[in-house]
Design an enzyme around this catalytic site. Sequence first.
Site, mmCIF file in Angstrom:
data_model
loop_
_atom_site.group_PDB
_atom_site.id
_atom_site.type_symbol
_atom_site.label_atom_id
_atom_site.label_comp_id
_atom_site.label_asym_id
_atom_site.label_seq_id
_atom_site.Cartn_x
_atom_site.Cartn_y
_atom_site.Cartn_z
ATOM 1 N N ASP A 142 0.903 -1.386 0.023
ATOM 2 C CA ASP A 142 -0.168 0.029 -0.110
ATOM 3 C C ASP A 142 0.727 1.203 0.068
ATOM 4 O O ASP A 142 0.380 2.304 -0.026
ATOM 5 C CB ASP A 142 -0.909 0.103 1.358
ATOM 6 C CG ASP A 142 -1.997 -0.851 1.293
ATOM 7 O OD1 ASP A 142 -2.332 -1.655 0.004
ATOM 8 O OD2 ASP A 142 -2.688 -1.258 2.332
ATOM 9 N N GLU A 240 -9.802 1.181 -2.308
ATOM 10 C CA GLU A 240 -10.892 0.561 -1.780
ATOM 11 C C GLU A 240 -11.494 1.164 -0.635
ATOM 12 O O GLU A 240 -12.321 0.936 -0.217
ATOM 13 C CB GLU A 240 -10.292 -0.988 -1.402
ATOM 14 C CG GLU A 240 -9.041 -1.190 -0.506
ATOM 15 C CD GLU A 240 -8.702 -2.537 -0.053
ATOM 16 O OE1 GLU A 240 -9.570 -3.352 0.095
ATOM 17 O OE2 GLU A 240 -7.487 -2.584 0.115
ATOM 18 N N ARG A 710 30.933 8.723 -23.438
ATOM 19 C CA ARG A 710 29.822 9.015 -23.289
ATOM 20 C C ARG A 710 29.186 8.487 -21.702
ATOM 21 O O ARG A 710 27.848 7.914 -21.755
ATOM 22 C CB ARG A 710 28.605 8.261 -24.108
ATOM 23 C CG ARG A 710 29.144 8.932 -25.635
ATOM 24 C CD ARG A 710 28.911 7.716 -26.774
ATOM 25 N NE ARG A 710 27.209 7.592 -26.460
ATOM 26 C CZ ARG A 710 26.457 8.039 -27.163
ATOM 27 N NH1 ARG A 710 26.646 9.092 -28.200
ATOM 28 N NH2 ARG A 710 25.226 7.704 -27.396
#
Length: 754
Positions: A142, A240, A710
């Site tokens: 959650d 919910e 790079r």
Amino acid sequence: MSKVLHPTRDPTKMGLGKSIAVLTSGGDAQGMNAAVRATVRVGLYTGAKVYFVHEGGTVIGSARCKDFQTREGRMKAACNLVKLGITNLCVIGGDGSLTGANEFRTEWSGLLADLVRAGKISAEEAKKSSHLNIVGMVGSIDNDFCGTDMTIGTDSALHRIIEVVDAITTTAQSHQRTFILEVMGRHCGYLALVSALACGADWVFIPEMPPDEGWEDHLCRRLMDQRSRGSRLNVIIVAEGAISRDGKPITSDQIKKLVTDRLGFDTRTTILGHVQRGGTPSAFDRILGSRMGVEAVMALLEATPDTPACVVSLSGNQAVRLPLMECVQVTKDVTAAMAQGKFEDAIKLRGRSFENNWNTYKLLAHINPPDVKSNINVAVMNIGAPCAGMNAAVRSAVKMGIIQGHSMLAVHDGFDGLAHGQIEPITWTSVSGWTGIGGSMLGTKRTLPGKMMEEVSLNIAKYNIHALVIIGGFEAYVGGLELVQAREKYEEVCIPIVVIPATVSNNVPGSDFSIGADTALNTITSTCDRIKQSAAGTKRRVFIVETMGGYCGYLATMAGLAAGADAAYIFEEKFTIRDLEANVEHLLGKMKTTVKRGLILRNENCNSNYTTDFIFSLYSEEGKGVFDCRKNVLGHMQQGGTPTPFDRNFATKMGAKSVLWLTEKLKECYRHGRIFANTPDSACVLGMKKRALNFQPLADLKADTDFEHRIPKTQWWLKIRPIMKILAKYDIKLDTYEHANLEHVVNKTGSLKK
């Protein structure tokens, strides 16, 4: 905030004479096993004894353990720990488990005194175990624990949700349907909010911010408006625990009835349930669990009797330690704020990451384009190799630009397209559904603007371009620098410019993360899982896997950590034939035990002589009689696929933030009726640096750039390479690993909670 371990302190002896117990408690979450693995292996590495507590039980338990809620149960738990000499406890769980652990610690001396009086332990045993150290790691899908940007399991749950959304999108568009998707989150709307951002949902319901009165009319207008713009699909995400302003539940069925009755739309509801807890953990959760596990062991072994119980957290890109009860208190404050109807406070208390997500969602979903136009034209382009998430960034930039009143222009095929006039208006509906599409819808090339600057400047003037958003990899960065250098000669290029890093290689200076790298990382990790699984039940086997990245070893290193590799060869960390021999010897030793599979990752440009074929041949020859070898070159599959939730969300926030910044810069640069931007801070890279998104002038980043290879000269992830080696059971020093000091939770007013 963080420091390097003291060089005179041998980390392999830090745990001698100490015992650590590790347990998982409360609801399960993907990535917990990675955290347990790291805690156990790093604990053993330090010389400590490590115990695993099965099923929580009476050793510590959780809010779900009835025994532990009684003093008798806690006494039994204390007795078990004392008898084993355990004074260090690592708890992986939610706020209930962590709160219970802290209460146990607070009671510890009283419990020991009672045990001595009862004759269960001796006074000598009580003295040896006089104080209990506790460190928590938050495992919860959650993401409902304040003090950390991400809890273990959240990213994997988002993967499950977005997989379903992508599948639903296909069927819904076939039939012109509205889909209502209910996701977990009884008290926290993080999963719903980020899912809504990642899929471009029409509406999201979260408990922290209920909709305004009259939301039913507003929702119906929104859905009708989307249909009138040509959209064949409506998506509504519901947590919910969603509630109305008066605290009453808002259910999926209630929303379905509203849409069906008022609008007559064909509407379907999907409740995901425990699907969100299942499946294999994402690369992010595996790496998070591993990093947190290492930090937890260090926090335990460095603790003193005066150190408060702490929780290991993630802030931006940094591992941090926070006092456990401060975090628990702020988490409770959120619930109290929601109960009192102080919803703005609830959003702020959730933390900066949650608040940023909410603000981005509000801007992109809740504001209608203004009637008054700004007369500003902003061009958006992709440069370099395509990667997943580029389209999400373009969509977000376009929508934010339109919301600001600007006219948005799409430049096709990079700087080639800018030089040759492949430029056209791009609208709100043009970018609908782009968040979940991989590759580059605008088209992209590696060509740099230097040799075409005359044509580029002419087209900037012809199309009246006032600002430029460049989304791409190292070429986007170098191209941006060339535009800045051209300002001396071409006045047309004196416009605000922002570069958004988007490349699987994660090699753009100015940002710790690039859009697309997370998707590539998950592709490599899941492929390595399958490759290793292919050898299940056969004889011992070692796999040599080549990854992309140019000269940047980010993908090889992080995939190695996520997939449990035995070694990862990269350009940034030089190696010799003796290192290769040592790795082979190490694998031979492991293969003579119960280990049956080995995994070696090699960055494509790590060494021009020690090629993938060479390493394969070396391992094959030296492993004869013990293991055989297979090699895999993953290639361009790393650039493809649909973007992960992380890349969709990251790209959405980056695109929106870049246009808001350009809008402010345009105001600063407006002089005598025209735009003129020639200061270094008017051309920036937008990047994640440690804990926040920052704009850094392109010119300032040149000093930190290795242009030949790079890559940036300093790369944060090199400091976590030792973790991979320790987890692979190498006997190395952890003295390069950067770890955290104890901090404090910042409350909603920005002051420290003492």
